[in-house]
Scaffold this active site. Structure first.
Site, mmCIF file in Angstrom:
data_model
loop_
_atom_site.group_PDB
_atom_site.id
_atom_site.type_symbol
_atom_site.label_atom_id
_atom_site.label_comp_id
_atom_site.label_asym_id
_atom_site.label_seq_id
_atom_site.Cartn_x
_atom_site.Cartn_y
_atom_site.Cartn_z
ATOM 1 N N GLU A 292 5.324 -4.058 11.828
ATOM 2 C CA GLU A 292 3.986 -3.352 11.315
ATOM 3 C C GLU A 292 2.772 -4.491 11.188
ATOM 4 O OE1 GLU A 292 6.127 0.875 10.778
ATOM 5 O OE2 GLU A 292 5.168 -0.276 9.711
ATOM 6 N N ASN B 205 0.834 -1.152 0.058
ATOM 7 C CA ASN B 205 -0.333 0.126 0.223
ATOM 8 C C ASN B 205 0.685 1.425 0.316
ATOM 9 O OD1 ASN B 205 0.580 -0.606 2.288
ATOM 10 N ND2 ASN B 205 -1.332 0.386 3.698
ATOM 11 N N CYS C 235 -3.298 1.380 7.060
ATOM 12 C CA CYS C 235 -3.433 0.102 8.126
ATOM 13 C C CYS C 235 -3.554 0.913 9.394
ATOM 14 C CB CYS C 235 -2.106 -0.433 8.864
ATOM 15 S SG CYS C 235 -0.436 1.182 9.428
HETATM 16 P P1 NAP Z 1 0.977 -8.994 3.316
HETATM 17 O O1 NAP Z 1 0.248 -9.727 2.069
HETATM 18 O O2 NAP Z 1 1.507 -9.865 4.430
HETATM 19 O O3 NAP Z 1 2.316 -8.596 2.401
HETATM 20 C C1 NAP Z 1 3.380 -8.381 3.084
HETATM 21 C C2 NAP Z 1 5.113 -8.292 2.609
HETATM 22 O O4 NAP Z 1 4.980 -9.838 2.803
HETATM 23 C C3 NAP Z 1 4.291 -9.129 0.708
HETATM 24 O O5 NAP Z 1 5.929 -7.679 0.882
HETATM 25 C C4 NAP Z 1 4.645 -10.452 0.468
HETATM 26 O O6 NAP Z 1 4.929 -10.570 -0.869
HETATM 27 C C5 NAP Z 1 5.208 -11.113 1.947
HETATM 28 N N1 NAP Z 1 5.150 -12.153 2.124
HETATM 29 C C6 NAP Z 1 4.372 -13.264 1.734
HETATM 30 N N2 NAP Z 1 4.339 -13.896 1.943
HETATM 31 C C7 NAP Z 1 5.517 -13.882 3.153
HETATM 32 C C8 NAP Z 1 6.325 -15.384 3.985
HETATM 33 N N3 NAP Z 1 6.208 -16.153 3.844
HETATM 34 N N4 NAP Z 1 7.445 -14.853 4.096
HETATM 35 C C9 NAP Z 1 7.974 -12.764 3.678
HETATM 36 N N5 NAP Z 1 7.327 -12.549 3.001
HETATM 37 C C10 NAP Z 1 6.182 -12.677 2.789
HETATM 38 O O7 NAP Z 1 0.293 -7.840 3.545
HETATM 39 P P2 NAP Z 1 -0.161 -6.562 2.084
HETATM 40 O O8 NAP Z 1 -1.096 -7.156 1.401
HETATM 41 O O9 NAP Z 1 1.032 -6.604 1.436
HETATM 42 O O10 NAP Z 1 -0.766 -5.154 3.004
HETATM 43 C C11 NAP Z 1 -1.434 -5.125 3.518
HETATM 44 C C12 NAP Z 1 -1.821 -5.583 5.294
HETATM 45 O O11 NAP Z 1 -0.547 -4.826 5.741
HETATM 46 C C13 NAP Z 1 -3.091 -5.401 6.095
HETATM 47 O O12 NAP Z 1 -3.435 -5.555 6.945
HETATM 48 C C14 NAP Z 1 -2.388 -4.320 6.656
HETATM 49 O O13 NAP Z 1 -3.221 -3.393 7.546
HETATM 50 C C15 NAP Z 1 -0.194 -3.725 6.932
HETATM 51 N N6 NAP Z 1 -0.036 -2.456 6.544
HETATM 52 C C16 NAP Z 1 0.813 -2.479 8.270
HETATM 53 C C17 NAP Z 1 0.647 -0.845 8.377
HETATM 54 C C18 NAP Z 1 1.536 -1.002 9.735
HETATM 55 O O14 NAP Z 1 2.655 0.531 9.951
HETATM 56 N N7 NAP Z 1 1.096 -1.306 10.621
HETATM 57 C C19 NAP Z 1 1.010 -0.025 7.528
HETATM 58 C C20 NAP Z 1 0.958 -0.689 6.447
HETATM 59 C C21 NAP Z 1 0.152 -1.671 6.313
HETATM 60 P P3 NAP Z 1 4.604 -10.758 -1.971
HETATM 61 O O15 NAP Z 1 3.619 -9.267 -1.585
HETATM 62 O O16 NAP Z 1 5.368 -11.064 -2.644
HETATM 63 O O17 NAP Z 1 3.107 -11.353 -1.149
#
Ligand code: NAP
Length: 480
Positions: free
Chosen positions: A256, A160, A290
């Site tokens: 995060e 995002n 988030c």
């Molecule tokens: P995600 O699906 O968890 O993916 C995040 C990252 O993790 C991507 O680079 C993804 O790669 C990678 N990943 C996937 N499987 C993995 C594994 N087994 N080991 C290591 N890395 C792996 O999250 P998203 O859909 O990108 O983001 C949305 C989420 O992020 C929401 O829940 C949001 O609340 C949270 N978020 C939190 C914050 C905060 O500061 N608290 C800020 C922004 C977003 P791929 O893309 O290749 O799958």
């Protein structure tokens, strides 16, 4: 290197811009038009291993450079990002369907973030201690405590904010003398490549970064468990974060994760202001933040008045394409849109009233406002990551505190009231990282600590904390 769109992008491995050895690629399509933007290398574990070894080896020499040398490169990086903000912003817009103006400002905000990181790092110093402060200790023992880099940092970013939430990991790591393995979100990887290209153009030695493009489901576990990794900093979903925490061993983690931020609106709130903040907080970038407001807990007495104000504002949100600067744009993929729709359907089936929305065209979910949501409905608890906001009516502030704290998440909360003293008391009772009084939940300003509790995270970010998360103390003791 000048990069144009619709091309096969190279990635930074083995200290050079390379394709994958197998020539395997991942095609990146835009979420809103489904047209091909470009492709990125899909790296294998073997080639990642070779590249990581080089990145680990390069760290030692980098750690010996002066802070001023590193500052010069990082400040140049910020300048180049600003020069290229239109181009990189355009790529962010295409890759993650974020409205153009926000995509461009993500890049300029990142440049500010990097500059502040540099300035703050220049002001981090160690300390000197005398042994006799402890009972029985000797004044002839002098402890010199300095900060040293952890080594090689694995930085994993979400889709995002593919530039901002990646640079906010890479910049502190490099500034404090670490090398970096950067795994961008696949949907966001071209933006990540362009961000790193700017860093290399600023003069960073290429071996210091391994840019690990590839699907998390394929290379994620391997990276997380790689023995060359000395610390992991991750932003993404709570499920992925928990998985990483289970797999990693004996390395510090900063996570995060997701949120379910409540906006608590009390009887004495300024309802115009509350409605304005709630709508901006809940719906910007289609709720894919988030820290988006993800539920409203409003006292019965003022609920109708608040709901009327929110309804009017939601109806006027611009829906459409990111190129047209629409606030509500198609979601990142069909799976996400299906999930958001399932939450709406579940709430409707259980008696919630749909005040606005519940309309869908492919991945475009129109802004949806649900009233009379109860604790039995999934949307009361789950993070939609989409433009749907549930209104939950409550009878008193204790109920609001209880419902807030029952959540598995604990990122932020907003409290709207004119009684600041009461707001502070409520804030004390909320199990979240930050409480916003009379404003929407949001990240920043970036030098404030930023953290989530429970399922929302581990460790603390924010510029000073991010710098401290990538160093450890080194103590030298002089015995005179
Ligand atoms: P995600 O699906 O968890 O993916 C995040 C990252 O993790 C991507 O680079 C993804 O790669 C990678 N990943 C996937 N499987 C993995 C594994 N087994 N080991 C290591 N890395 C792996 O999250 P998203 O859909 O990108 O983001 C949305 C989420 O992020 C929401 O829940 C949001 O609340 C949270 N978020 C939190 C914050 C905060 O500061 N608290 C800020 C922004 C977003 P791929 O893309 O290749 O799958």
């Amino acid at each position: 290197m000048t990069i144009t769109t619709h091309q096969a992008f190279k990635t930074l491995i083995h200290g050079e811009w390379n394709e994958s050895q197998s020539k395997a690629t991942i095609e990146i399509n835009s979420p809103h038009k489904n047209d091909l933007i470009g492709s990125v290398p899909s790296l294998s574990q073997e080639e990642l291993n070779d590249s990581i070894e080089k990145t680990v080896a390069a760290q030692d020499q980098w750690a010996q450079t002066s802070l001023q040398e590193r500052a010069e490169i990082l400040n140049k990086w910020a300048d180049i990002l600003e020069e290229r903000q239109e181009d990189i912003g355009e790529t962010i817009m295409q890759e993650v369907a974020k409205k153009k103006s926000s995509a461009v400002s993500e890049v300029s905000r990142t440049a500010d973030y990097i500059r502040h990181t540099v300035e703050d790092a220049l002001r981090i110093h160690g300390e000197v201690m005398r042994g006799d402060s402890f009972k029985g200790g000797s004044p002839s023992k002098i402890g010199m405590v300095e900060k040293e880099p952890l080594g090689t940092i694995l930085a994993i970013g979400p889709f995002n904010y593919p530039v901002n939430l990646s640079a906010s990991k890479v910049a502190p790591a490099l500034m404090m003398g670490n090398s970096v393995i950067f795994k961008p979100a696949t949907q966001g990887a071209i933006s990540g490549i362009k961000m790193i290209e700017a860093l290399i153009d600023a003069g960073l030695p290429k071996s210091l970064v391994t840019l690990a493009t590839g699907r998390g489901s394929v290379i994620g576990d391997y990276l997380v468990q790689h023995p060359g990794v000395d610390m992991i900093t991750f932003t993404g979903g709570t499920g992925t974060g928990r998985h990483i925490a289970q797999l990693s061993t004996m390395v510090p983690l900063v996570l995060e994760l997701g949120g379910k931020d409540p906006a608590i609106v009390l009887n004495d709130a300024d309802l115009d202001k509350a409605a304005e903040e709630i709508v901006a907080g809940a719906y910007s970038y289609s709720g894919q933040r988030c820290t988006a407001i993800k539920r409203v807990l409003v006292q019965d007495e003022v609920a109708d008045q608040l709901v009327e104000r929110i309804t009017n504002k939601v109806k006027s949100l611009k829906v459409g394409m990111p190129e047209d600067n629409a606030v509500i744009t198609p979601l990142i993929n069909t799976k996400s849109a299906d999930f958001v729709q399932s939450l709406i359907d579940d709430a409707k089936n259980q008696g919630a009233s749909v005040l606005v929305g519940d309309k869908r065209e492919d991945n475009l979910i129109y802004p949806t406002l649900l009233d009379h949501v109860t604790s039995d409905m999934k949307v009361a608890w789950e993070e939609p990551f989409g433009p749907v906001l549930p209104i939950i009516r409550i009878s008193n502030e204790n109920e609001a505190i209880e419902l807030s704290n029952q959540s598995d998440y604990g990122l932020q909360a907003s409290v709207f009231t004119k009684d600041t003293e009461n707001a502070m008391k409520i804030a004390d009772k909320l199990k979240v990282g930050s409480v916003q009084i009379n404003a929407k939940t949001e990240r920043g300003p970036d030098h404030f600590p930023f953290l989530g509790v429970k399922g929302s995270g581990l460790g603390v970010q924010g510029i000073r904390n991010s710098l401290l998360s990538v160093v450890r103390d080194k103590v030298k003791i002089l015995n005179m």
